[in-house]
Design an enzyme around this catalytic site. Structure first.
Site, PDB file in Angstrom:
ATOM      1  N   HIS A  21      -5.958   3.656 -18.181  1.00  0.00           N
ATOM      2  CA  HIS A  21      -6.808   2.646 -17.738  1.00  0.00           C
ATOM      3  C   HIS A  21      -8.163   3.250 -17.630  1.00  0.00           C
ATOM      4  O   HIS A  21      -9.049   2.521 -17.798  1.00  0.00           O
ATOM      5  CB  HIS A  21      -6.450   2.333 -16.261  1.00  0.00           C
ATOM      6  CG  HIS A  21      -5.253   1.848 -15.753  1.00  0.00           C
ATOM      7  ND1 HIS A  21      -4.553   2.513 -15.060  1.00  0.00           N
ATOM      8  CD2 HIS A  21      -4.559   0.513 -16.341  1.00  0.00           C
ATOM      9  CE1 HIS A  21      -3.129   1.608 -14.958  1.00  0.00           C
ATOM     10  NE2 HIS A  21      -3.211   0.665 -15.779  1.00  0.00           N
ATOM     11  N   CYS A 129       5.829  -7.821 -18.414  1.00  0.00           N
ATOM     12  CA  CYS A 129       4.862  -8.393 -19.155  1.00  0.00           C
ATOM     13  C   CYS A 129       4.357  -9.455 -18.234  1.00  0.00           C
ATOM     14  O   CYS A 129       3.138 -10.060 -18.950  1.00  0.00           O
ATOM     15  CB  CYS A 129       5.437  -8.940 -20.305  1.00  0.00           C
ATOM     16  SG  CYS A 129       6.174  -7.857 -21.722  1.00  0.00           S
ATOM     17  N   CYS A 144      13.125  -6.106 -23.774  1.00  0.00           N
ATOM     18  CA  CYS A 144      11.643  -6.354 -24.032  1.00  0.00           C
ATOM     19  C   CYS A 144      11.028  -5.008 -24.627  1.00  0.00           C
ATOM     20  O   CYS A 144      11.575  -3.773 -24.147  1.00  0.00           O
ATOM     21  CB  CYS A 144      10.997  -6.380 -22.797  1.00  0.00           C
ATOM     22  SG  CYS A 144       9.096  -5.974 -22.877  1.00  0.00           S
ATOM     23  N   HIS A 147       8.945  -2.937 -22.227  1.00  0.00           N
ATOM     24  CA  HIS A 147       9.293  -2.370 -20.843  1.00  0.00           C
ATOM     25  C   HIS A 147      10.897  -1.876 -21.058  1.00  0.00           C
ATOM     26  O   HIS A 147      11.365  -1.684 -19.904  1.00  0.00           O
ATOM     27  CB  HIS A 147       9.053  -3.601 -19.916  1.00  0.00           C
ATOM     28  CG  HIS A 147       7.887  -3.924 -19.563  1.00  0.00           C
ATOM     29  ND1 HIS A 147       6.913  -4.779 -20.253  1.00  0.00           N
ATOM     30  CD2 HIS A 147       6.726  -3.150 -19.083  1.00  0.00           C
ATOM     31  CE1 HIS A 147       5.756  -4.666 -20.100  1.00  0.00           C
ATOM     32  NE2 HIS A 147       5.522  -3.809 -19.260  1.00  0.00           N
ATOM     33  N   LYS A 298       4.299   9.233 -24.841  1.00  0.00           N
ATOM     34  CA  LYS A 298       4.131   8.135 -23.880  1.00  0.00           C
ATOM     35  C   LYS A 298       4.040   8.344 -22.443  1.00  0.00           C
ATOM     36  O   LYS A 298       5.050   9.040 -21.878  1.00  0.00           O
ATOM     37  CB  LYS A 298       4.917   6.878 -24.342  1.00  0.00           C
ATOM     38  CG  LYS A 298       4.524   5.536 -23.969  1.00  0.00           C
ATOM     39  CD  LYS A 298       5.292   4.255 -24.293  1.00  0.00           C
ATOM     40  CE  LYS A 298       4.621   3.253 -23.867  1.00  0.00           C
ATOM     41  NZ  LYS A 298       5.402   1.846 -24.242  1.00  0.00           N
TER      42      LYS A 298
HETATM   43  N1  MSP Z   1      -3.605  -7.313 -15.940  1.00  0.00           N
HETATM   44  C1  MSP Z   1      -3.470  -7.399 -17.665  1.00  0.00           C
HETATM   45  C2  MSP Z   1      -4.548  -7.558 -18.130  1.00  0.00           C
HETATM   46  C3  MSP Z   1      -5.201  -8.836 -17.917  1.00  0.00           C
HETATM   47  S1  MSP Z   1      -6.803  -9.212 -18.761  1.00  0.00           S
HETATM   48  C4  MSP Z   1      -7.379 -10.523 -18.487  1.00  0.00           C
HETATM   49  C5  MSP Z   1      -2.922  -6.017 -17.805  1.00  0.00           C
HETATM   50  N2  MSP Z   1      -3.222  -4.812 -17.141  1.00  0.00           N
HETATM   51  S2  MSP Z   1      -2.473  -3.535 -17.298  1.00  0.00           S
HETATM   52  O1  MSP Z   1      -2.720  -2.725 -15.791  1.00  0.00           O
HETATM   53  O2  MSP Z   1      -1.173  -3.313 -17.596  1.00  0.00           O
HETATM   54  O3  MSP Z   1      -3.284  -2.769 -18.248  1.00  0.00           O
HETATM   55  C6  MSP Z   1      -4.753  -2.906 -18.161  1.00  0.00           C
HETATM   56  C7  MSP Z   1      -5.408  -2.253 -19.533  1.00  0.00           C
HETATM   57  O4  MSP Z   1      -5.143  -0.699 -19.514  1.00  0.00           O
HETATM   58  C8  MSP Z   1      -4.889  -2.761 -20.597  1.00  0.00           C
HETATM   59  O5  MSP Z   1      -6.138  -3.075 -21.540  1.00  0.00           O
HETATM   60  C9  MSP Z   1      -4.213  -1.886 -21.075  1.00  0.00           C
HETATM   61  O6  MSP Z   1      -3.922  -1.848 -22.579  1.00  0.00           O
HETATM   62  C10 MSP Z   1      -4.792  -0.616 -20.811  1.00  0.00           C
HETATM   63  N3  MSP Z   1      -3.769   0.666 -20.755  1.00  0.00           N
HETATM   64  C11 MSP Z   1      -2.754   0.646 -20.194  1.00  0.00           C
HETATM   65  N4  MSP Z   1      -1.981   1.759 -20.415  1.00  0.00           N
HETATM   66  C12 MSP Z   1      -2.716   2.453 -21.316  1.00  0.00           C
HETATM   67  C13 MSP Z   1      -2.698   3.501 -21.929  1.00  0.00           C
HETATM   68  N5  MSP Z   1      -1.591   4.642 -21.741  1.00  0.00           N
HETATM   69  N6  MSP Z   1      -3.857   3.880 -22.976  1.00  0.00           N
HETATM   70  C14 MSP Z   1      -4.683   3.037 -22.949  1.00  0.00           C
HETATM   71  N7  MSP Z   1      -4.910   2.107 -22.565  1.00  0.00           N
HETATM   72  C15 MSP Z   1      -3.980   1.302 -21.596  1.00  0.00           C
HETATM   73  O7  MSP Z   1      -2.487  -5.687 -19.103  1.00  0.00           O
END
Ligand code: MSP
Length: 519
Positions: A21, A129, A144, A147, A298
């Site tokens: 994030h 998802c 999935c 997940h 991962k």
């Molecule tokens: N809530 C949705 C996004 C809605 S946008 C209108 C979501 N949330 S999330 O918490 O799963 O992910 C938020 C962001 O963090 C996403 O862009 C996602 O790709 C990114 N990442 C989550 N894990 C990640 C990594 N390990 N590395 C880089 N980015 C990652 O999807």
């Protein structure tokens, strides 16, 4: 450039923020800060995605309300972004009253237009998802792919959005705007997904999911996930189907919407269709960044390798987040996956920020004090070939940012740092001083200091604290716009006292390196 608007994905609030994030928010903050050095008005939106079955279930298991859980976890994201100097202009939460009200209006507008219709449906639902999957999406074992869980079979009467109506227009947009999706190699992937697209469910029955925005006039249904989440990009600015705010008219369409590669489909297909249905202009670019792995693995709770960004700051005893920002931003070329490891982090920031960049400033200022009591004389100010390289670097950095190539731009900056170090070695100001060639010695030092001003501007988006400390010691105005940068910033006269010279970045203590905290 007049206005610049950038957004990140809004994070689910099931837990605390991790380094993935953080990667996205840092990238976006760097893009935003770079464009504050170029545009008149800039706006940066981030936030949290708070509705859905997972929050409903987790909060129930903890004996608190969904809202309480969202409040607790959303704050963790805000705290983390503060610690990382992610300077967003607005933090939207999907539970904000104003957002909920406008989402209801958006939904109604699409129903009135005939783009949303009610339909009985049996589908495979993945709560990870928060989406229905088709058989084609699943692995051979029926799981999935993201997940690794078997989706639930759900039979419901839901509202559906006519995605198929916009299929051709979306394909045309992607094909005629090859730089719409950044990096462009992902465009084909999206065009393939578009081939198999079906209308999508945009509501759930209240009986199955309570924690969502109710459909106006149909209390048995709640608006689910994507219409709610994606709309934040416009509701935050003050979009209203009955008349939008000035801010909305000023900043929409976004220049770049930064997201992870896993949610590109939702942003380059669903989001475009929603905007087309609302008769709104489309964002100029979608930047799909890669994923961050930990020690090439991962990140996952079950493996226990989830890294907290603030944990890294604490473990290395970092008072400012600059080093982590720099490391994350340069961890992968645009759109590719990157990796975090304590060792790589330590080695890279020690080499780039402490040894190459920080030392260069420190020893140049020290020599200015040693040989000239910190004074710059008129005769020290010469034209140098290095100045051409510095201005070329500014242009190259701007060019990379035009394509949101954050790592590539940093590489250019470091090439300038390296060339300047080589210039110092080649011209050996200490030998010049020993030989009594004081004018030449002063010229070499002043040339380096001029370059350091440019470097402080260029490194600012990545390392705002380091840049500020550099600029302060150089009496350089860090608010200089990139278009106005010159190599004539060092003023003749007294620049600095020996006591005021301070290292801009201290090497990371190697003993602390293995202690990086896990969430
Ligand atoms: N809530 C949705 C996004 C809605 S946008 C209108 C979501 N949330 S999330 O918490 O799963 O992910 C938020 C962001 O963090 C996403 O862009 C996602 O790709 C990114 N990442 C989550 N894990 C990640 C990594 N390990 N590395 C880089 N980015 C990652 O999807």
């Amino acid at each position: 450039m007049e206005n610049f608007y950038t957004t990140t994905a809004i994070d689910y609030v099931n837990g605390a923020p991790h380094i993935g994030h953080a990667y996205e928010k840092i990238l976006t903050d760097i893009i935003y800060r770079h464009f504050t050095q170029r545009a008149e008005n800039t706006y940066f939106l981030t936030g949290t995605d708070e509705h859905g079955i997972k929050i409903q279930k987790t909060s129930a298991s903890q004996g608190i309300t969904p809202q309480e859980l969202c409040d607790i976890n959303s704050q963790k994201f805000k705290d983390a972004w503060k610690a990382l100097n992610v300077e967003y202009c607005q933090f939207i939460r999907t539970t904000d009253e104003q957002h909920k009200k406008i989402v209801q209006k958006i939904f109604k507008k699409l129903v009135d237009k005939g783009d949303i219709y009610k339909h009985s449906y049996t589908g495979l639902y993945c709560s990870g998802c928060e989406a229905f999957l088709s058989e084609k999406d699943l692995t051979e074992d029926g799981l999935c792919p993201d997940h690794k869980k078997k989706p639930e079979v759900v039979s419901e009467e839901n509202y559906f959005f006519k995605l198929t109506k916009y299929k051709d227009a979306i394909a045309k947009h992607i094909k005629t705007n090859p730089d719409f999706i950044v990096p462009s190699f992902r465009a084909n992937e999206v065009l393939n997904q578009l081939e198999n697209i079906e209308d999508i469910s945009v509501s759930r029955t209240k009986a199955n999911v309570e924690w969502g925005i109710p459909v106006l006039g149909d209390e048995e249904q709640v608006i689910y996930v994507w219409i709610d989440a994606l709309s934040t990009y416009i509701t935050a600015l003050g979009y209203d189907p009955d008349g939008s705010s000035e801010k909305f008219n000023k900043f929409w369409p976004a220049n770049v919407q930064v997201i992870g590669k896993d949610i590109l489909k939702f942003h380059s297909i669903y989001w475009l269709a929603i905007l087309m249905a609302l008769d709104l202009p489309l964002p100029k670019h979608i930047l799909a960044h890669g994923w961050i792995t930990i020690d090439e693995t991962k990140m996952s709770k079950s493996l226990g390798n989830v890294i907290s960004p603030t944990g890294v700051l604490e473990a290395f005893g970092l008072e400012t987040p600059d080093a982590l920002r720099y490391f994350m931003a340069t961890s992968a070329p645009c759109g590719k996956d990157g990796n975090y490891s304590d060792n790589d982090f330590k080695e890279k920031v020690n080499a780039h920020l402490a040894n190459s960049m920080g030392n260069l400033l420190n020893r140049t200022l020290s020599m200015l004090c040693k040989y000239f009591e910190g004074d710059v004389k008129q005769e020290f100010k010469i034209k140098s070939e290095l100045f051409d390289m510095a201005i070329e670097t500014v242009n190259a950095v701007k060019h990379h940012f035009d394509y949101y190539e954050v790592q590539e731009a940093a590489q250019k900056i470091m090439e300038l740092v390296d060339a300047t170090n080589k210039y110092v070695t080649d011209n050996a100001p200490w030998t010049l001083a020993k030989e009594g060639q004081m004018k030449e010695c002063g010229q070499v030092l002043t040339t380096v200091l001029e370059i350091m001003c440019v470097i402080s501007s260029l490194i600012y988006p990545y390392c705002p604290n380091i840049a500020k400390s550099m600029a302060e010691q150089l009496s350089y105005d860090l608010n200089t716009k990139l278009d106005d940068i010159t190599c004539d910033n060092i003023k003749v006269g007294h620049l600095i006292d020996k006591e005021s010279i301070k290292p801009v970045f201290l090497r990371l203590d190697s003993e602390l390196a293995d202690k990086s905290a896990k969430v």
